[in-house]
Scaffold this active site. Structure first.
Site, PDB file in Angstrom:
ATOM      1  N   ARG A 185     -17.305 -64.058 110.507  1.00 28.63           N
ATOM      2  CA  ARG A 185     -18.497 -64.783 110.078  1.00 28.63           C
ATOM      3  C   ARG A 185     -18.277 -66.269 110.327  1.00 28.63           C
ATOM      4  O   ARG A 185     -17.237 -66.815 109.956  1.00 28.63           O
ATOM      5  CB  ARG A 185     -18.743 -64.546 108.583  1.00 28.63           C
ATOM      6  CG  ARG A 185     -19.947 -65.320 108.088  1.00 28.63           C
ATOM      7  CD  ARG A 185     -20.280 -64.968 106.666  1.00 28.63           C
ATOM      8  NE  ARG A 185     -19.391 -65.622 105.720  1.00 28.63           N
ATOM      9  CZ  ARG A 185     -19.493 -65.458 104.397  1.00 28.63           C
ATOM     10  NH1 ARG A 185     -20.389 -64.653 103.890  1.00 28.63           N
ATOM     11  NH2 ARG A 185     -18.669 -66.087 103.593  1.00 28.63           N
ATOM     12  N   GLU A 226     -28.785 -61.945 103.512  1.00 26.34           N
ATOM     13  CA  GLU A 226     -28.437 -62.372 102.149  1.00 26.34           C
ATOM     14  C   GLU A 226     -29.499 -63.297 101.560  1.00 26.34           C
ATOM     15  O   GLU A 226     -29.337 -63.830 100.478  1.00 26.34           O
ATOM     16  CB  GLU A 226     -27.046 -63.010 102.108  1.00 26.34           C
ATOM     17  CG  GLU A 226     -26.803 -64.096 103.127  1.00 26.34           C
ATOM     18  CD  GLU A 226     -25.373 -64.621 103.109  1.00 26.34           C
ATOM     19  OE1 GLU A 226     -24.634 -64.373 102.150  1.00 26.34           O
ATOM     20  OE2 GLU A 226     -25.004 -65.306 104.078  1.00 26.34           O
ATOM     21  N   HIS A 237      -3.008 -63.304  92.178  1.00 24.61           N
ATOM     22  CA  HIS A 237      -1.846 -62.762  92.883  1.00 24.61           C
ATOM     23  C   HIS A 237      -1.110 -61.738  92.053  1.00 24.61           C
ATOM     24  O   HIS A 237      -0.606 -60.750  92.550  1.00 24.61           O
ATOM     25  CB  HIS A 237      -0.892 -63.896  93.257  1.00 24.61           C
ATOM     26  CG  HIS A 237      -1.175 -64.416  94.611  1.00 24.61           C
ATOM     27  ND1 HIS A 237      -1.076 -65.731  94.937  1.00 24.61           N
ATOM     28  CD2 HIS A 237      -1.577 -63.773  95.726  1.00 24.61           C
ATOM     29  CE1 HIS A 237      -1.413 -65.881  96.198  1.00 24.61           C
ATOM     30  NE2 HIS A 237      -1.716 -64.711  96.697  1.00 24.61           N
ATOM     31  N   ARG A 273     -14.144 -64.219 106.059  1.00 22.69           N
ATOM     32  CA  ARG A 273     -14.770 -65.446 105.529  1.00 22.69           C
ATOM     33  C   ARG A 273     -14.023 -66.649 106.098  1.00 22.69           C
ATOM     34  O   ARG A 273     -13.072 -67.148 105.492  1.00 22.69           O
ATOM     35  CB  ARG A 273     -14.666 -65.473 104.004  1.00 22.69           C
ATOM     36  CG  ARG A 273     -15.581 -64.503 103.277  1.00 22.69           C
ATOM     37  CD  ARG A 273     -15.482 -64.722 101.767  1.00 22.69           C
ATOM     38  NE  ARG A 273     -16.580 -64.128 101.055  1.00 22.69           N
ATOM     39  CZ  ARG A 273     -16.523 -62.937 100.437  1.00 22.69           C
ATOM     40  NH1 ARG A 273     -15.425 -62.225 100.461  1.00 22.69           N
ATOM     41  NH2 ARG A 273     -17.585 -62.481  99.797  1.00 22.69           N
ATOM     42  N   ASN A 329     -24.093 -60.378  97.246  1.00 24.20           N
ATOM     43  CA  ASN A 329     -23.765 -61.424  96.269  1.00 24.20           C
ATOM     44  C   ASN A 329     -24.863 -62.487  96.266  1.00 24.20           C
ATOM     45  O   ASN A 329     -25.358 -62.889  95.221  1.00 24.20           O
ATOM     46  CB  ASN A 329     -22.430 -62.089  96.604  1.00 24.20           C
ATOM     47  CG  ASN A 329     -21.311 -61.083  96.768  1.00 24.20           C
ATOM     48  OD1 ASN A 329     -21.438 -59.958  96.342  1.00 24.20           O
ATOM     49  ND2 ASN A 329     -20.218 -61.485  97.397  1.00 24.20           N
ATOM     50  N   ASP A 330     -25.227 -62.943  97.458  1.00 29.32           N
ATOM     51  CA  ASP A 330     -26.290 -63.945  97.552  1.00 29.32           C
ATOM     52  C   ASP A 330     -27.669 -63.304  97.474  1.00 29.32           C
ATOM     53  O   ASP A 330     -28.572 -63.865  96.863  1.00 29.32           O
ATOM     54  CB  ASP A 330     -26.155 -64.738  98.864  1.00 29.32           C
ATOM     55  CG  ASP A 330     -25.136 -65.848  98.721  1.00 29.32           C
ATOM     56  OD1 ASP A 330     -25.153 -66.536  97.686  1.00 29.32           O
ATOM     57  OD2 ASP A 330     -24.310 -66.018  99.633  1.00 29.32           O
ATOM     58  N   CYS A 387     -21.324 -56.229 102.998  1.00 33.71           N
ATOM     59  CA  CYS A 387     -20.032 -56.865 102.709  1.00 33.71           C
ATOM     60  C   CYS A 387     -20.051 -57.598 101.375  1.00 33.71           C
ATOM     61  O   CYS A 387     -19.093 -58.256 101.019  1.00 33.71           O
ATOM     62  CB  CYS A 387     -19.611 -57.784 103.847  1.00 33.71           C
ATOM     63  SG  CYS A 387     -20.833 -59.043 104.236  1.00 33.71           S
ATOM     64  N   ARG A 431     -25.389 -66.883  90.793  1.00 37.97           N
ATOM     65  CA  ARG A 431     -24.326 -65.883  90.755  1.00 37.97           C
ATOM     66  C   ARG A 431     -23.100 -66.334  89.964  1.00 37.97           C
ATOM     67  O   ARG A 431     -22.263 -65.517  89.577  1.00 37.97           O
ATOM     68  CB  ARG A 431     -23.931 -65.464  92.182  1.00 37.97           C
ATOM     69  CG  ARG A 431     -23.293 -66.548  93.002  1.00 37.97           C
ATOM     70  CD  ARG A 431     -23.231 -66.171  94.482  1.00 37.97           C
ATOM     71  NE  ARG A 431     -21.910 -65.753  94.914  1.00 37.97           N
ATOM     72  CZ  ARG A 431     -21.569 -65.547  96.181  1.00 37.97           C
ATOM     73  NH1 ARG A 431     -22.464 -65.682  97.147  1.00 37.97           N
ATOM     74  NH2 ARG A 431     -20.352 -65.178  96.502  1.00 37.97           N
TER      75      ARG A 431
HETATM   76  C1  PEP Z   1     -22.544 -62.245  99.999  1.00 38.26           C
HETATM   77  O1  PEP Z   1     -23.283 -63.199  99.765  1.00 38.26           O
HETATM   78  O2  PEP Z   1     -22.729 -61.093  99.546  1.00 38.26           O
HETATM   79  C2  PEP Z   1     -21.356 -62.440 100.848  1.00 38.26           C
HETATM   80  C3  PEP Z   1     -20.621 -61.434 101.252  1.00 38.26           C
HETATM   81  O3  PEP Z   1     -21.030 -63.731 101.164  1.00 38.26           O
HETATM   82  P1  PEP Z   1     -20.251 -64.726 100.176  1.00 38.26           P
HETATM   83  O4  PEP Z   1     -19.836 -63.939  98.962  1.00 38.26           O
HETATM   84  O5  PEP Z   1     -19.109 -65.248 100.964  1.00 38.26           O
HETATM   85  O6  PEP Z   1     -21.311 -65.732  99.887  1.00 38.26           O
HETATM   86 MG    MG Z   2     -23.084 -65.000 100.901  1.00 39.13          MG
END
Ligand code: PEP
Ligand code: MG
Length: 577
Positions: free
Chosen positions: A331, A430, A188, A295, A453-454, A501, A464
């Site tokens: 999502r 992903e 924050h 999310r 990310n995944d 995303c 990760r």
């Molecule tokens: C991702 O996996 O890139 C993603 C956007 O989902 P999260 O980070 O919520 O797993």
């Molecule tokens: Mg993900």
């Protein structure tokens, strides 16, 4: 010294070190007849704290505006959350603890639950609980929780940590920036610094130990650099840099609402990732053209039971309405992996990231999935909503998910409840499996959104969240890039679009590559939007395509990164000239 730069700009001032000692509370016990009076002491401290936070809220609203004040609205909600008071009273009644240790234990327990979830946003909710807990403790002990600042010259605040209430009470006519030991990119204090527009650095580890009261400090809030007692030459260098940075920031603010269109006319969409309806404000303020990822699992956390259809409906509707017709990609629930919901009592798995997660869970728990889809569909009547399914690995999962949507649509039609009959459905790409069979999947859906990310963790077999192997976590690895390219190309062949995303979409060094690969939508945290928009507005699509073609021939992430780094630097230099 180096920390994490979270709010750009260069500032100079004298160090003002805030030493806020942690108060150690011993386990002291009471007799049974004292239970009521201890509970009364706690209730009084809670009421006092609430009044103080309300006053800070009003003050912040006046001094800084609505979005900064919203944090304190959340604190007021939190302090009234019965689960905190119930836990404290339970500790007093059953463990016969004094109010102080009863409170400390309750706060530790609640913030501990949030703190274990590997999601920066949720971790920050733990910080909120601690912040109000500290205030209640100060009030119980009869101490002053407010932050006293000496009169004096311009200062750079150096502290172990700054809570939102500490930050709100700073006098920004004197405070020119801050650097603190703790905090992450989405803390924050970082968000507040960004919206106040003062340079800030978090995660500077032991800055409080290295700096002495009154030292001259220069901070570079973009690079994360901290200079302690710099030489005259160093100072001069930073004065120059400051002039440049101030100019750039002004320009960023001026273009944030313009379209992301390249010099030769390729237009892409820049959207924001959010977790709550309240995040829409920052998204719009930073020029988001839509919400690329809501999310929703965040609405399911920080509570004792599932949110029901009505509660979810109101949240989705509020988001859609606040976005005023701009697209909102919702999502469906992505729990499992590192996101547990303790109240569901799920069995611990050996490999949760490879386990009963996201769509796999939802397809078996229609009692959770259907109310969410009903809520999303009902909300679709009030704005432009798109549905997105997470963690898809097979065509069958998409077909079964769509069948549930059809079932819910039928129910709503029979009940005479309005919804967008033409609602678009997409999936997250992903898992490597989904990226490889993109040609089959695209026939089932309206769009793709790549979750790097995944996708990175599954493609490279690199957890990760594991610091030990973080060097191996490379979204620029040729394997990941080939999957990304395949997904984009495949969707275009079917006349459909692909967004992204995952965090990679907001990485300014990757922007040229992703643009060149043909990405249609970039969704990122709100604060990154203006910079990415500016980059795109100063690029040529044709040049970006050439760069992407070169990069696709490379053999390692290191090669890709050093190429992108040098391109980015050259590009900046030539643009500045
Ligand atoms: C991702 O996996 O890139 C993603 C956007 O989902 P999260 O980070 O919520 O797993
Ligand atoms: Mg993900």
């Amino acid at each position: 010294m180096k920390g994490i730069g979270v709010s750009p700009g260069i500032a100079e001032g004298n160090a003002l070190i805030l030493n806020k000692e942690k108060i150690h509370v011993k386990d002291e016990y009471i007799d049974e007849y004292e239970v009521d009076s201890e509970i009364q002491r706690f209730i009084k401290a809670k009421e006092q704290s609430q009044e103080q936070i309300e006053a800070i809220y009003e003050d912040t609203l006046k001094k800084m505006g609505k979005s900064e004040a919203e944090i304190f609205e959340a604190h007021i909600e939190l302090i009234n959350d019965p689960s905190i008071a119930e836990k404290v009273e339970h500790n007093i009644k059953t463990k016969l603890l004094k109010a102080e240790p009863a409170l400390v234990k309750a706060i530790d327990e609640i913030s501990g639950i949030f703190g274990t979830i590997d999601d920066e946003y949720i971790k920050e909710r733990a910080a909120d609980v601690k912040d109000i807990g500290k205030r209640m403790l100060y009030n119980l002990l009869g101490l002053n929780a407010s932050l006293d600042m000496d009169d004096g010259q311009e200062v750079i605040i150096i502290a172990d940590d700054l809570t939102p209430s500490d930050t709100a009470q700073l006098d920004f006519s004197k405070v020119k920036g801050f650097a603190i030991n703790k905090g992450g990119k989405t803390s924050h204090v970082a968000i507040m610094a960004k919206s106040i527009g003062i340079p800030a650095i978090v995660g500077a580890k032991d800055i409080t130990a290295r700096v002495s009261q009154g030292d001259t400090i220069i901070i570079d809030g973009a690079a994360g650099d901290i200079l302690i007692n710099p030489s005259p030459e160093e100072k001069e260098k930073y004065v120059d840099k400051k002039l440049k940075t101030d100019k750039e920031l002004k320009e960023l603010r001026s273009i944030k609402d313009m379209a992301a269109v390249t010099l030769d006319g390729r237009r892409v969409e820049i959207s924001a990732n959010i977790g709550f309806p309240a995040d829409v404000k920052a998204a719009l303020e930073n020029g988001a053209e839509g919400i690329g990822l809501f999310r929703t699992e965040l609405l399911f956390m920080d509570r004792e039971d599932l949110p029901d259809e009505e509660e979810q409906f109101l949240k989705y509707k509020e988001t859609a309405e606040r976005m005023q017709g701009k697209p909102v990609i919702i999502r469906t629930l992505d729990i499992g992996g590192d996101k547990d919901l303790p109240y569901l009592g799920l069995v611990k798995e050996d490999n949760p990231f490879l386990g009963w997660r996201a769509i796999r869970f939802c397809l078996e728990r229609l009692d959770v999935f259907k109310p969410q889809l009903r809520a999303i569909l009902r909300a679709s009547h009030y704005g432009k909503i798109l549905i997105m399914f997470p963690m898809i690995a097979t065509v069958d999962e998409v077909r079964r998910s769509k069948a549930v949507v059809e079932e819910v649509k039928m129910e709503l039609t029979n009940e005479g409840i309005p919804f967008d009959k033409d609602i678009k459905i997409g999936i997250m790409i992903e898992t490597p499996a989904s990226a490889i069979i993109a040609d089959k999947l695209i026939k089932e859906v309206d769009f793709f959104s790549i979750g790097t990310n995944d996708l990175t963790q599954y493609t490279l077999a690199v957890d990760r969240g594991n610091d030990k192997i973080s060097k191996l976590y490379q979204p620029t690895h040729p394997a990941v890039l080939r999957l990304i390219k395949n997904v984009i190309d495949t969707s275009h062949k079917e006349g459909k679009w692909t967004g992204m995303c995952g965090e990679f979409a907001g990485d300014h060094k990757a922007a040229m590559l992703l643009l060149g690969l043909g990405l249609d939508e970039f969704s990122m945290s709100a604060g990154s939007i203006p910079r990415i928009k500016k980059l795109i507005r100063t690029m040529e699509y044709e040049a970006a395509k050439k760069i992407a073609a070169e990069v696709m021939e490379m053999e390692s992430s290191e090669e890709v990164c050093s190429h992108l780094d040098s391109l980015h630097d050259n590009f900046r230099r030539s643009r500045d000239e």
